[in-house]
Design a protein around this motif. Structure first.
Motif, PDB file in Angstrom:
ATOM      1  N   ILE A  78       2.700  12.037   6.995  1.00 20.95           N
ATOM      2  CA  ILE A  78       2.766  11.211   5.793  1.00 20.95           C
ATOM      3  C   ILE A  78       2.419   9.776   6.173  1.00 20.95           C
ATOM      4  N   VAL A  79       1.541   9.170   5.386  1.00 20.92           N
ATOM      5  CA  VAL A  79       1.165   7.773   5.582  1.00 20.92           C
ATOM      6  C   VAL A  79       1.332   7.044   4.257  1.00 20.92           C
ATOM      7  N   PHE A  80       2.015   5.920   4.305  1.00 18.34           N
ATOM      8  CA  PHE A  80       2.115   5.027   3.157  1.00 18.34           C
ATOM      9  C   PHE A  80       1.191   3.852   3.414  1.00 18.34           C
ATOM     10  N   ILE A  81       0.374   3.510   2.434  1.00 14.42           N
ATOM     11  CA  ILE A  81      -0.473   2.322   2.529  1.00 14.42           C
ATOM     12  C   ILE A  81      -0.034   1.378   1.423  1.00 14.42           C
ATOM     13  N   CYS A 103       3.331   3.519   8.204  1.00  8.95           N
ATOM     14  CA  CYS A 103       2.948   2.603   7.134  1.00  8.95           C
ATOM     15  C   CYS A 103       1.838   1.657   7.562  1.00  8.95           C
ATOM     16  N   ILE A 104       0.888   1.488   6.681  1.00  7.36           N
ATOM     17  CA  ILE A 104      -0.187   0.523   6.852  1.00  7.36           C
ATOM     18  C   ILE A 104       0.098  -0.597   5.866  1.00  7.36           C
ATOM     19  N   LEU A 105       0.258  -1.799   6.395  1.00  4.19           N
ATOM     20  CA  LEU A 105       0.675  -2.942   5.604  1.00  4.19           C
ATOM     21  C   LEU A 105      -0.503  -3.886   5.406  1.00  4.19           C
ATOM     22  N   LEU A 106      -1.101  -3.831   4.229  1.00  2.43           N
ATOM     23  CA  LEU A 106      -2.222  -4.700   3.903  1.00  2.43           C
ATOM     24  C   LEU A 106      -1.670  -5.974   3.268  1.00  2.43           C
ATOM     25  N   THR A 107      -1.849  -7.091   3.927  1.00  3.03           N
ATOM     26  CA  THR A 107      -1.353  -8.412   3.526  1.00  3.03           C
ATOM     27  C   THR A 107       0.136  -8.384   3.198  1.00  3.03           C
ATOM     28  N   PRO A 108       0.958  -8.064   4.205  1.00  2.00           N
ATOM     29  CA  PRO A 108       2.404  -8.042   3.972  1.00  2.00           C
ATOM     30  C   PRO A 108       2.938  -9.439   3.674  1.00  2.00           C
ATOM     31  N   LEU A 109       4.080  -9.460   3.026  1.00  2.00           N
ATOM     32  CA  LEU A 109       4.793 -10.696   2.732  1.00  2.00           C
ATOM     33  C   LEU A 109       5.961 -10.809   3.704  1.00  2.00           C
ATOM     34  N   ALA A 110       6.524 -11.984   3.847  1.00  2.00           N
ATOM     35  CA  ALA A 110       7.666 -12.147   4.755  1.00  2.00           C
ATOM     36  C   ALA A 110       8.794 -11.188   4.391  1.00  2.00           C
ATOM     37  N   MET A 111       9.021 -10.967   3.085  1.00  2.00           N
ATOM     38  CA  MET A 111      10.081 -10.059   2.636  1.00  2.00           C
ATOM     39  C   MET A 111       9.851  -8.616   3.077  1.00  2.00           C
ATOM     40  N   THR A 112       8.616  -8.276   3.377  1.00  2.00           N
ATOM     41  CA  THR A 112       8.296  -6.914   3.819  1.00  2.00           C
ATOM     42  C   THR A 112       9.177  -6.516   4.995  1.00  2.00           C
ATOM     43  N   PHE A 113       9.424  -7.470   5.882  1.00  2.00           N
ATOM     44  CA  PHE A 113      10.106  -7.178   7.137  1.00  2.00           C
ATOM     45  C   PHE A 113      11.623  -7.138   7.008  1.00  2.00           C
ATOM     46  N   GLU A 114      12.131  -7.171   5.773  1.00  2.00           N
ATOM     47  CA  GLU A 114      13.567  -6.995   5.556  1.00  2.00           C
ATOM     48  C   GLU A 114      13.966  -5.530   5.673  1.00  2.00           C
TER      49      GLU A 114
END
Length: 180
Positions: A78-81, A103-114
């Protein structure tokens, strides 16, 4: 069987280049693809942490509703993009439901890493108006997330130069192909 779920951004839907070609690529590699649709966001979220949190929660709620009948147990991979706010939703969804997805993170935000960010790879433009480059670099280092940067590229990984943007899209797509 393999599954790829596409988590769009606030204004970056699944028919825009980064997500369109990611989905097309996943299909060509034998993945079942579920492109989520998000709507109903407050358009004044940029720079407002409270509104960003509300938008992220709204995206997660919509993802939950659209994935409620998905049997993840039948997939061996399973891959989440995720794109932008979708990066927050995909990691939060994975964490909440214990989904074994990379997970592939396209232009993540700082909140992504919470949320837990193991088994992730990030893509970021150094002129991203939604995420500070130095902050994203530090968060990726802290959370051991490989980061691919694109010089002078904005939140859509575009620079305004058509040929540069096409080369960037090709590079991102080739890297995603390796991750799939």
């Amino acid at each position: 069987m393999k599954l790829c779920v596409i988590f769009p951004g606030i204004g970056y839907h699944c028919e825009k280049p980064l997500l369109y070609y990611s989905a097309k690529l996943a299909k060509s590699k034998g993945y079942d693809v579920i492109p989520l649709k998000f709507s109903g966001f407050d358009n004044s979220t940029k720079g407002n942490e409270e509104k960003m949190s509300a938008a992220a929660a709204h995206a997660l709620e919509q993802a939950e509703a659209q994935l409620t009948d998905t049997d993840f147990s039948k997939y061996e991979k399973i891959v989440f993009i995720g794109k932008s706010i979708g990066t927050i939703a995909c990691l939060a969804y994975r964490e909440r439901y214990g989904t074994n997805a990379s997970c592939i993170l396209l232009t993540p935000l700082a909140m992504t890493f919470e949320s837990l960010s193991h088994r992730c790879t990030a893509f970021h433009g150094t002129a991203d108006q939604w995420a500070d480059t130095e902050a994203i670099r530090k968060l990726c280092i802290k959370h051991l997330v490989p980061l691919h940067e694109y010089e002078n590229a904005n939140h859509s990984l575009e620079t305004g130069d058509t040929f540069t943007d096409i080369r960037t899209l090709l590079d991102v797509t080739e890297k995603i192909a390796d991750l799939l």
